[in-house]
Design an enzyme around this catalytic site. Structure first.
Site, PDB file in Angstrom:
ATOM      1  N   GLY A 198       0.827  -1.189   0.000  1.00  0.00           N
ATOM      2  CA  GLY A 198       0.000   0.000   0.000  1.00  0.00           C
ATOM      3  C   GLY A 198       0.863   1.241   0.000  1.00  0.00           C
ATOM      4  O   GLY A 198       2.084   1.174  -0.159  1.00  0.00           O
ATOM      5  N   VAL A 226       3.826  -5.673   3.011  1.00  0.00           N
ATOM      6  CA  VAL A 226       3.598  -6.690   4.023  1.00  0.00           C
ATOM      7  C   VAL A 226       4.013  -8.053   3.456  1.00  0.00           C
ATOM      8  O   VAL A 226       3.660  -8.401   2.317  1.00  0.00           O
ATOM      9  CB  VAL A 226       2.120  -6.720   4.463  1.00  0.00           C
ATOM     10  CG1 VAL A 226       1.924  -7.715   5.599  1.00  0.00           C
ATOM     11  CG2 VAL A 226       1.653  -5.333   4.883  1.00  0.00           C
ATOM     12  N   LYS A 248       5.941  -5.943   8.223  1.00  0.00           N
ATOM     13  CA  LYS A 248       5.555  -4.750   7.476  1.00  0.00           C
ATOM     14  C   LYS A 248       6.776  -3.858   7.379  1.00  0.00           C
ATOM     15  O   LYS A 248       7.348  -3.456   8.395  1.00  0.00           O
ATOM     16  CB  LYS A 248       4.410  -4.030   8.186  1.00  0.00           C
ATOM     17  CG  LYS A 248       3.874  -2.818   7.449  1.00  0.00           C
ATOM     18  CD  LYS A 248       2.670  -2.270   8.205  1.00  0.00           C
ATOM     19  CE  LYS A 248       2.029  -1.122   7.462  1.00  0.00           C
ATOM     20  NZ  LYS A 248       0.835  -0.616   8.176  1.00  0.00           N
ATOM     21  N   ASP A 260      -9.471   4.091  10.597  1.00  0.00           N
ATOM     22  CA  ASP A 260      -9.662   3.398   9.314  1.00  0.00           C
ATOM     23  C   ASP A 260     -10.325   2.046   9.526  1.00  0.00           C
ATOM     24  O   ASP A 260      -9.950   1.044   8.917  1.00  0.00           O
ATOM     25  CB  ASP A 260      -8.323   3.220   8.597  1.00  0.00           C
ATOM     26  CG  ASP A 260      -8.522   2.874   7.112  1.00  0.00           C
ATOM     27  OD1 ASP A 260      -9.579   3.225   6.561  1.00  0.00           O
ATOM     28  OD2 ASP A 260      -7.628   2.250   6.521  1.00  0.00           O
TER      29      ASP A 260
END
Length: 885
Positions: free
Chosen positions: A21, A26, A41, A131
């Site tokens: 992202g 990841v 990550k 989120d």
């Protein structure tokens, strides 16, 4: 960068990528020291700002130790690469699970409880997720796990609104795209979309969206474009959660209150949400009451459950137990497709009368809904109906339409509609057992009576001017058939409230101080061995209260008990109705005023959560509007500075100040107020340098509508008994007397002058429905003449609320189908009109109130009510009085 299999990061060996992202990548990896699979990550950028945010994510996750939060094992740095090491979770995301359809209620409750517990732990640690979405919820064998606190915010430090972080630690593709808004718009709260400070309540909005999607299988908010999606979140409510055998009303209500736009009115803590979800999961409220059959038939429940589910209606039939009070049962009546208004239960509690319509293009009319069959029938001949009420035997319904009091048979086979008396501006009626109808026929007047068969109209109550009363409204005959209850409005709070007495004694007693109407009902829960007891139901702020009421002494007894919260109100009336132990009410849902462009695309909301009758200053920097205080019922004028996003109060008075109109130079605001009893005209400097000043006082009701371009004349509409509403003008030099501009036997309202003062746009009902007209005044309004030029009709199919563009070359209005229309206007004194052009649907209407404003260039529109809103379903409570004694 993309790490190849076998790459080492300290003691960790990369196995395979999982996702990527905007904030990181990841990987599934192997911990060589402990021989376990982990998720890593990594931050592939050397940007210092991103590295700081990455470190903040680590601190946020590390501070949480909870079975429903993904565990952080380690933080590392290897060859310039920062990385986090977290537990690797086997399972699937909630997003993937929802691709197969909705969850059953038990599964949704189980996951919802887990998420609420995780959020509760995070919020207690000072962390807001920001989120929350199905892609950040992992469903594992041990339960749901909350992932990706990459957008979390430590309360001690404000976050910027830069690029969102990486995808979640799952075996799925990236689920968070990069962009300038922190979060995923479909699950973001209104305040988050506006860039305001996020807190725990922001996460609760997202939780409500997730809960909604789990049980319905579809997103709560939808839009074909990002702009339309954001507009839906900001201004509309999703369709209610379907009330099914597996979806109890308590769950639907919990979701609804999580999705309230204003965070102050929303659910306040994840802890409370978790407790309620656990209560729903425990099951008692999903059980149908049972017991031996007795004489009292309540509502269709067990026998018609399949039909109720099929029709989306929760109806019930049950027979109460003699050994104890019957349980309380809650349901929702999905009548929102009809836009139900002014619901009123029949005396036996089996039917509901309301005003509604087939669709947005059809007329409002009277409907009758059967609680036993879940069927709603429109009543022919009742177009324009409002404020229905039942006859004591349930055979007829009274209502108001066409400025008349009317009655109609409740039997569809005998639909004879009959007009009984004049009622120009009604505010409620009630029908006594002796055949007398008591009603309020005018806004600023007392209560009247007339025989249901027709005849002379006689006065029952007279306004007490010493108590500064300005209206008696919403009469209700008391259960003994002798007494009468009504609401008295007053500019003095100590004299405003519910009064009771007998119609012939003229001795009225103040029962309770409140700005909203109430109802006295006798609850009788079947076989439970206690006497029938009267209760007064009334609104305190937005909460429906019940309190014992002594019919002999006309006094309250005991303490009030809350029955429902966030109850809708309308012109000083709570939207609720009771008959015996059946109670129905509507949940309040007022959308935040919002700006739209000419295509109807949402732009932004106002700072103020509520506003009516918005008026723009000439430079469009300030908005004047009126707002009602929920506690006192008083109305005041407010100002919003658009540049700074700050609202300030201009007036403060126990009376009702409303409909502000800017002077052309932007220095003063004219408005109407009933502080002296009748609605009079006042003016006040915008800078507050002087107190408000009385402009015009008389016995007639008056409302300002506009100024001449030079500020020399103030236009207003005035009501008289003989003519109804007419248009008048008041010279502002202080030496002139008001003079009529338009007078007829019809109603002329909403007059606005073109900036050059040559053309007057206004609304008239001379065709039988409101239409927009244009009339020329070559010599100008200030000449004091009625004008000889014949008015020209502007609107082909109905119209209200005309507004000029600041250059006078365009006129806007709301058509009969509630679409905003634009009309190009030429110059000079010749016929200037072009054909109206539709812009977009607004949801606005009404011949006497203007509820939108236009920017000087005519490109943006402020709507005080969004056309995309959906009415809330009516809530039904059986045996509401079971816990009161």
């Amino acid at each position: 960068m993309l790490l190849a299999a076998g790459t080492r990061l300290g003691p960790y060996t990369i196995v395979t990528p999982i996702g990527a992202g905007g904030m990181g990548e990841v990987y599934r990896a192997r911990d060589t020291r402990l021989d376990r699979t982990v998720a890593i990550k990594v931050l592939p950028s050397t940007d210092e700002e991103l590295r700081q945010r990455f470190a903040r994510e680590a601190r946020a996750i590390a501070s949480l130790t909870h079975p429903h939060v993904c565990t952080l094992f380690d933080v590392g740095h290897e060859d310039g690469t920062d990385f986090l090491v977290m537990e690797y979770l086997e399972g699937q995301t909630l997003a993937s699970r929802l691709e197969g359809g909705p969850l059953d209620l038990q599964e949704a409750l189980r996951h919802g409880i887990a998420i609420a517990r995780a959020l509760d732990a995070a919020h207690r640690a000072g962390i807001v997720h920001r989120d929350l979405k199905p892609g950040n919820i992992m469903l594992t064998r041990s339960g749901a796990k909350l992932l990706d606190f990459g957008l979390a915010k430590l309360r001690a430090r404000a976050l910027d609104t830069a690029m969102p972080l990486a995808a979640t630690v799952t075996g799925t593709p990236p689920l968070t795209a990069s962009g300038i808004i922190v979060g995923t718009p479909r699950y973001m709260a209104p305040e988050q979309l506006e860039g305001k400070e996020a807190d725990a309540r922001t996460d609760l909005f997202a939780l409500g969206v997730v809960l909604y999607e789990m049980v319905t299988g579809r997103p709560a908010f939808q839009g074909s474009t990002p702009a339309s999606l954001i507009a839906a979140i900001m201004t509309s409510d999703p369709p209610p959660v379907p009330l099914q055998q597996v979806s109890p009303p308590a769950f639907a209500e919990l979701v609804r209150t999580c999705l309230i736009k204003d965070p102050e009115e929303r659910r306040q803590s994840a802890h409370d949400v978790r407790l309620e979800l656990e209560w729903i999961a425990s099951g008692p409220q999903m059980q149908a009451p049972s017991g031996p059959r007795h004489q009292r038939l309540w509502l269709l429940m067990a026998g018609a459950l399949a039909l109720a589910v099929a029709l989306g209606v929760s109806a019930a039939m049950w027979y109460p137990r003699r050994e104890g009070p019957a349980p309380v049962f809650r349901a929702a009546l999905p009548l929102e497709d009809h836009g139900p208004h002014a619901p009123i239960l029949s005396p036996d509690g089996r039917r509901l009368a309301f005003t509604g319509r087939e669709d947005e293009n059809s007329q409002w009319r009277l409907w009758i809904h059967s609680l036993e069959s879940s069927r709603s029938d429109p009543m022919p001949g009742t177009d324009g109906a409002m404020q229905p009420f039942w006859s004591p035997d349930g055979r007829f319904v009274g209502f108001f339409a066409d400025r008349k009091l009317k009655i109609v048979s409740a039997d569809p086979g005998a639909l004879a509609v009959r007009a009984i008396a004049d009622a120009p501006e009604p505010r409620g009626g009630t029908w006594s057992p002796d055949g007398t109808i008591f009603f309020a026929r005018n806004i600023e007047d007392g209560i009247y009576r007339v025989d249901a068969a027709g005849g002379e109209v006689r006065t029952v109550t007279v306004l007490d001017r010493d108590k500064r009363q300005n209206s008696h409204r919403w009469p209700q005959i008391l259960p003994d058939g002798r007494g009468l209850l009504y609401l008295a409005r007053s500019a003095l709070a100590e004299h405003q409230g519910l009064y009771a007495g007998t119609p012939d004694s003229n001795d009225w007693k103040l029962v309770v101080r409140t700005p909203f109407a109430g109802q006295v009902t006798v609850a009788h829960p079947g076989g439970w061995p206690r006497p029938n007891t009267s209760h007064l139901l009334y609104i305190r702020e937005t909460t429906l209260m019940a309190q014992r009421f002594d019919l002999d002494q006309l006094e309250l007894r005991g303490q009030p008990v809350p029955l429902a919260h966030s109850v809708a109100t309308y012109v000083n009336r709570g939207v609720f109705t009771a008959a015996g132990d059946v109670l129905a009410y509507s949940v309040g849902s007022q959308p935040r005023p919002a700006w739209f462009d000419r295509k109807g695309e949402f732009l932004q909301t106002m700072t103020s959560p509520t506003a009516s009758h918005p008026s723009l200053s000439k430079d469009a920097r300030f908005i004047a509007f009126d707002r009602i205080d929920a506690a006192s019922g008083a109305g005041d004028i407010w100002l919003e500075d658009r540049a700074r996003g700050v609202t300030t109060r201009l007036t403060s008075h126990p009376g009702f100040d409303w409909i502000p109109i800017w002077s052309p130079d932007g220095s003063r605001i004219a408005f109407a107020s009933n502080r002296e009893g009748t609605m009079d005209l006042y003016i006040k400097p915008v800078d507050g340098s002087e107190p408000e000043r009385l402009l015009l006082k008389s016995d007639e009701r008056k409302v300002p509508t506009g100024w001449s371009g030079d500020g020399a004349v103030l236009l207003f509409e005035q009501e008289t008994v003989t003519n109804g509403w007419d248009i008048w003008a008041l010279p502002m030099n202080g030496s002139g007397q008001p003079f009529p501009v338009l007078q007829s036997e019809f109603n002329e309202t909403q007059a606005v002058l073109s900036p050059d003062g040559l053309w007057l746009a206004y609304t008239s009902d001379e065709t039988g429905e409101p239409q927009i007209y244009l009339k020329g005044f070559p010599e100008g309004i200030a000449a004091g003449a009625l004008g000889t030029q014949r008015p020209e009709r502007v609107s082909p199919r109905g119209g209200v609320q005309p507004q000029w563009r600041v250059d006078g070359r365009a006129l806007f209005y709301i058509a009969g189908d509630q679409r905003l229309m634009a009309v190009s206007v030429g110059t000079g004194t010749a016929n200037p009109l072009a054909l109206p052009t539709p812009l977009f649907a607004t949801g606005l209407g009404g011949p006497t109130e203007t509820n939108y404003a236009v920017t000087p260039d005519g490109e943006r529109f402020l709507l005080a009510k969004s056309g995309s809103e959906r009415p809330a379903p009516l809530q039904l409570i059986l045996n509401w009085s079971a816990g009161l004694q």
